[in-house]
Scaffold this active site. Structure first.
Site, PDB file in Angstrom:
ATOM      1  NE  ARG A 131      -4.227  -1.801   1.925  1.00 37.52           N
ATOM      2  CZ  ARG A 131      -4.367  -2.876   2.672  1.00 37.52           C
ATOM      3  NH1 ARG A 131      -3.474  -3.122   3.634  1.00 37.52           N
ATOM      4  NH2 ARG A 131      -5.352  -3.715   2.478  1.00 37.52           N
ATOM      5  CE  LYS A 153      -0.232  13.361 -15.350  1.00 39.27           C
ATOM      6  NZ  LYS A 153      -0.505  13.793 -16.745  1.00 39.27           N
ATOM      7  CD  GLU A 195       7.407  14.573 -23.472  1.00 34.11           C
ATOM      8  OE1 GLU A 195       6.995  15.689 -23.070  1.00 34.11           O
ATOM      9  OE2 GLU A 195       6.666  13.583 -23.599  1.00 34.11           O
ATOM     10  CE  LYS A 236       5.939  16.260 -15.285  1.00 32.32           C
ATOM     11  NZ  LYS A 236       5.976  14.983 -16.009  1.00 32.32           N
ATOM     12  CD  GLU A 246      -3.300  15.754 -16.470  1.00 31.99           C
ATOM     13  OE1 GLU A 246      -4.121  15.397 -17.314  1.00 31.99           O
ATOM     14  OE2 GLU A 246      -2.163  15.256 -16.354  1.00 31.99           O
ATOM     15  NE  ARG A 250       1.297  16.622 -13.591  1.00 31.30           N
ATOM     16  CZ  ARG A 250       1.823  15.784 -12.717  1.00 31.30           C
ATOM     17  NH1 ARG A 250       1.461  15.867 -11.447  1.00 31.30           N
ATOM     18  NH2 ARG A 250       2.704  14.871 -13.079  1.00 31.30           N
ATOM     19  CG  ASN A 254      -1.274  15.532 -20.864  1.00 34.03           C
ATOM     20  OD1 ASN A 254      -0.447  14.644 -20.799  1.00 34.03           O
ATOM     21  ND2 ASN A 254      -2.128  15.792 -19.889  1.00 34.03           N
ATOM     22  CG  HIS A 257       1.415  13.963 -24.370  1.00 31.53           C
ATOM     23  ND1 HIS A 257       2.191  15.067 -24.652  1.00 31.53           N
ATOM     24  CD2 HIS A 257       2.206  13.141 -23.629  1.00 31.53           C
ATOM     25  CE1 HIS A 257       3.382  14.922 -24.093  1.00 31.53           C
ATOM     26  NE2 HIS A 257       3.422  13.763 -23.473  1.00 31.53           N
ATOM     27  CG  HIS A 261      -0.970   9.323 -25.325  1.00 31.93           C
ATOM     28  ND1 HIS A 261      -1.449   9.776 -24.109  1.00 31.93           N
ATOM     29  CD2 HIS A 261       0.381   9.286 -25.205  1.00 31.93           C
ATOM     30  CE1 HIS A 261      -0.424   9.992 -23.302  1.00 31.93           C
ATOM     31  NE2 HIS A 261       0.684   9.708 -23.946  1.00 31.93           N
ATOM     32  CG  HIS A 276       5.916   8.822 -25.170  1.00 32.73           C
ATOM     33  ND1 HIS A 276       4.553   8.943 -25.279  1.00 32.73           N
ATOM     34  CD2 HIS A 276       6.324   9.842 -24.373  1.00 32.73           C
ATOM     35  CE1 HIS A 276       4.138   9.981 -24.564  1.00 32.73           C
ATOM     36  NE2 HIS A 276       5.196  10.543 -24.012  1.00 32.73           N
TER      37      HIS A 276
END
Length: 377
Positions: A131, A153, A195, A236, A246, A250, A254, A257, A261, A276
């Site tokens: 956990r 993330k 990026e 960032k 987000e 934030r 993306n 993206h 994606h 990517h």
């Protein structure tokens, strides 16, 4: 070697990520992997479970393990296949089982040694192991150093789309060792550069202009590369501090993206066809062309973005993907599984010009479809 590495690490640039009692630092410099043992010990760990892939293990794992054991830590490693296919629930189960077999406890550390795939996978494993176990990110690719290792993330892919299963789990420390980039294949470095350029295109036109002038020095290494990494990390870190989960700006990170994606999903994450960062490069060029088509951004800004990305050797059109992609309707279907979709409505990061990106919600799907058809024509 340890003394020399320590001296080098003392010269590391430090970028803080301010998140209250979960704040941490990004260290950027040379010789940092040799200091992973001392850094892990300073965080109070007794055991460290290293998660890496086969390629990175061959290049960097021995010196990391040597550093950990020299610091008196009980170290073990879980090695996964290289590539996007390792970001799966099946591979996550294998990693978690390996860490449990090594008896990694809550006060110990998971060390993510690798690029974005390893960082996402190991970070997610740390978030669910007992956990929640602390994670030390040691990114070895440019993309991971400027993006995926920072901000918490983590996650894996689903057959429905990229990064749809995961959690926010901030690292305790990020070690961005510039030496690791010296062994990076040129294609992977170029992909990571997408990026870096992204931060200029979001809200820092001066940074983008600097990259246009100095990109060769960034590729060659030395101070200009370190400065570009540090600038990206500062950008960032500032966004993450304002909007960790987000809910607001934030989402600007993306940029490119949503298109990227969708293209990655369409080629089924086949790294031989598209990695990517290449997807992000195509996606950013498309986002600017879409913005121009909607009358939001000047045509010359869209051309400028595409020209710079192409100059450094990145693809800027879906037609550049080996083997081609599906039709516009299929690509739009992939986009409907994007994480930013709300109430079934499409969200894109669009732009009013270089350095003037914004979140566009409820974008007309018919306009997206028409644009995709024009891009594939």
């Amino acid at each position: 070697m340890a003394d020399a590495a320590r001296a080098l690490s003392d010269e590391a640039e430090v970028v803080p990520v301010s998140l209250g009692d979960r704040s941490y630092e990004i260290l950027i410099g040379r010789g940092l992997l040799e200091q992973s043992g001392a850094r892990a010990k300073a965080l109070g760990a007794r055991k460290v479970g290293v998660v890496t892939d086969e390629n990175v293990a061959a290049a960097h794992l021995p010196r990391v393990m040597e550093s950990l054991t020299a610091a008196g830590l009980d170290a073990s490693a879980v090695v996964v296949p290289a590539g996007e296919s390792s970001k799966s629930l099946d591979r996550l189960a294998t990693v978690v089982d390996g860490l449990l077999a090594a008896r990694i406890e809550r006060k110990d550390l998971v060390l993510a040694l690798g690029g974005g795939v390893v960082g996402d996978l190991a970070g997610f494993a740390a978030s669910v192991l007992r956990r929640g176990v602390r994670c030390l990110q040691a990114p070895t690719s440019l993309l991971a150093q400027v993006d995926s290792s920072v901000g918490g993330k983590t996650g894996v892919n689903s057959r429905h789309g990229k990064n749809l299963i995961g959690a926010f789990h901030q690292p305790s420390l990020v070690l961005a060792d510039a030496d690791a980039l010296d062994t990076l294949p040129e294609r992977e470095f170029r992909a990571g550069y997408a990026e870096v350029a992204k931060y200029g295109l979001i809200d820092d036109p001066a940074f983008f202009a600097r990259l246009e002038r100095n990109w060769r020095q960034v590729f060659a290494g030395g101070p200009e590369r370190t400065n570009a990494i540090a600038a990206s990390c500062r950008a960032k870190a500032a966004v993450v501090a304002r909007d960790e989960h987000e809910h607001g700006d934030r989402a600007l990170l993306n940029l490119g993206h949503t298109f990227g994606h969708a293209l990655e999903a369409d080629v089924r994450y086949d790294g031989a066809r598209l990695v990517h960062g290449e997807g992000v490069a195509i996606g950013m060029a498309m986002a600017f062309r879409f913005s121009a088509a909607l009358g939001l951004a000047p045509e010359e800004d869209a051309a400028r973005v595409g020209a710079h990305l192409a100059t450094v050797g990145l693809p800027t059109s879906p037609k550049a993907i080996p083997g081609g992609v599906s039709d516009a309707a299929t690509l739009l279907g992939h986009m409907r599984q994007d994480k930013k979709v709300e109430g079934g409505k499409l969200t894109f990061i669009l732009a009013r010009g270089v350095g003037k990106s914004f979140v566009a919600r409820d974008v007309d799907a018919e306009k997206v479809l028409a644009f995709l058809e024009s891009e594939l024509a």
